[in-house]
Structures are given as structure tokens and as C-alpha cells.
Scaffold this motif. Structure first.
Motif, PDB file in Angstrom:
ATOM      1  N   SER A 151       0.850  -1.190   0.000  1.00 13.49           N
ATOM      2  CA  SER A 151       0.000   0.000   0.000  1.00 13.49           C
ATOM      3  C   SER A 151       0.884   1.238   0.000  1.00 13.49           C
ATOM      4  O   SER A 151       1.809   1.342   0.799  1.00 13.49           O
ATOM      5  CB  SER A 151      -0.888   0.005   1.246  1.00 13.49           C
ATOM      6  OG  SER A 151      -1.547   1.252   1.375  1.00 13.49           O
ATOM      7  N   SER A 152       0.568   2.180  -0.863  1.00 11.89           N
ATOM      8  CA  SER A 152       1.316   3.447  -0.868  1.00 11.89           C
ATOM      9  C   SER A 152       0.650   4.491   0.021  1.00 11.89           C
ATOM     10  O   SER A 152       1.248   5.517   0.319  1.00 11.89           O
ATOM     11  CB  SER A 152       1.439   3.989  -2.294  1.00 11.89           C
ATOM     12  OG  SER A 152       0.153   4.266  -2.823  1.00 11.89           O
ATOM     13  N   ASP A 153      -0.589   4.234   0.461  1.00 17.12           N
ATOM     14  CA  ASP A 153      -1.323   5.186   1.284  1.00 17.12           C
ATOM     15  C   ASP A 153      -2.273   4.388   2.177  1.00 17.12           C
ATOM     16  O   ASP A 153      -3.309   3.897   1.724  1.00 17.12           O
ATOM     17  CB  ASP A 153      -2.097   6.150   0.388  1.00 17.12           C
ATOM     18  CG  ASP A 153      -2.835   7.239   1.156  1.00 17.12           C
ATOM     19  OD1 ASP A 153      -3.448   6.934   2.204  1.00 17.12           O
ATOM     20  OD2 ASP A 153      -2.822   8.393   0.692  1.00 17.12           O
ATOM     21  N   VAL A 154      -1.928   4.254   3.454  1.00 14.01           N
ATOM     22  CA  VAL A 154      -2.686   3.402   4.377  1.00 14.01           C
ATOM     23  C   VAL A 154      -4.140   3.856   4.478  1.00 14.01           C
ATOM     24  O   VAL A 154      -5.066   3.048   4.344  1.00 14.01           O
ATOM     25  CB  VAL A 154      -2.020   3.365   5.771  1.00 14.01           C
ATOM     26  CG1 VAL A 154      -2.890   2.610   6.767  1.00 14.01           C
ATOM     27  CG2 VAL A 154      -0.635   2.736   5.683  1.00 14.01           C
TER      28      VAL A 154
ATOM     29  N   SER B 217       6.741   0.613   9.553  1.00 14.11           N
ATOM     30  CA  SER B 217       5.821   0.105   8.539  1.00 14.11           C
ATOM     31  C   SER B 217       4.577  -0.469   9.205  1.00 14.11           C
ATOM     32  O   SER B 217       4.650  -1.087  10.257  1.00 14.11           O
ATOM     33  CB  SER B 217       6.519  -0.990   7.724  1.00 14.11           C
ATOM     34  OG  SER B 217       5.605  -1.675   6.889  1.00 14.11           O
TER      35      SER B 217
ATOM     36  N   ASP C 203       2.831  -1.077   4.276  1.00 12.86           N
ATOM     37  CA  ASP C 203       3.359   0.135   3.661  1.00 12.86           C
ATOM     38  C   ASP C 203       4.832   0.211   4.065  1.00 12.86           C
ATOM     39  O   ASP C 203       5.248  -0.442   5.018  1.00 12.86           O
ATOM     40  CB  ASP C 203       2.596   1.392   4.095  1.00 12.86           C
ATOM     41  CG  ASP C 203       2.832   1.784   5.543  1.00 12.86           C
ATOM     42  OD1 ASP C 203       3.130   0.899   6.378  1.00 12.86           O
ATOM     43  OD2 ASP C 203       2.704   2.975   5.857  1.00 12.86           O
TER      44      ASP C 203
END
Length: 109
Positions: free
Chosen positions: A37-40, A67, A84
Motif C-alpha cells: 500500500s502506498s497510502d494506508v 511500517s 506500507d
């Protein structure tokens, strides 16, 4: 890249392993599958808010400080998980998964 060779290999694998009548799986499910995921928060909003998969846990990734490792219930006792990796913007993640280079060798291609 030899696209014709890739397509030929894909066709060979299809012919070898995909049957006209698919047999039942012996699996009863999986514990979880993990993705990146680049954006939680955006990931949570989509999977919980749009797809209605309840968020069941969010913890620190034990293998990478800072992370997040978070999980969604996708039904039947199965989970979809995400990691992430803050601060790695664009870095090749293979080296995180395989820090000793046992799978990819000693350098990133």
C-alpha cells in the motif's frame, strides 16, 4: 524483451495446467495474502468503505520499523493484508523481502 516467446510460454502453461473442467480445490481458504500500500488511509477507505471488507487489525510490521501491517476480513476466515514502507519512495522492495540476496543475487537488476 521477446514478447512472442513470452506469449508462447503462456500458451504452453495454459495448455499444460488449465483443464476444461476445473477440479475442486483441496484448500479450505488461506490465512492471508499481503500486498503493498502506498497510502494506508486511502487503502482503508477503499477496502472498508467501498468494498465493505472490515478492517480487523493494524500493527507495526515486525520486519520493518515504522511500517504498518493491516488486515481486512474478506469472508470465510480469509484475510487480505497490506504493508506500507514509509521512506522507501521508489526503492526496489525485493531487497527488503530478501536482504541476504538469496533469491535475487547480490544486486538489483
Amino acid at each position: 524483451m521477446d514478447l512472442a516467446a513470452i506469449e508462447a510460454e503462456r500458451a504452453r502453461l495454459h495448455a499444460e495446467y488449465i483443464k476444461a473442467e476445473r477440479p475442486s480445490s483441496s484448500a479450505r481458504g488461506i490465512h492471508h495474502t499481503a500486498l503493498l500500500s502506498s497510502d494506508v488511509e486511502r487503502t482503508i477507505r477503499f477496502y472498508q468503505g467501498v468494498l465493505e471488507f472490515p478492517l480487523t487489525e493494524i500493527i507495526e510490521n515486525r520486519d520493518y520499523q515504522g511500517s504498518n501491517h493491516f488486515f481486512f476480513d474478506v469472508g470465510n476466515g480469509n484475510l487480505l493484508a497490506f504493508f506500507d514502507f514509509p521512506g522507501l519512495d521508489g526503492a526496489r522492495l525485493e531487497l527488503l523481502a530478501d536482504p541476504l540476496g538469496e533469491m535475487y543475487g547480490s544486486h538489483v537488476l
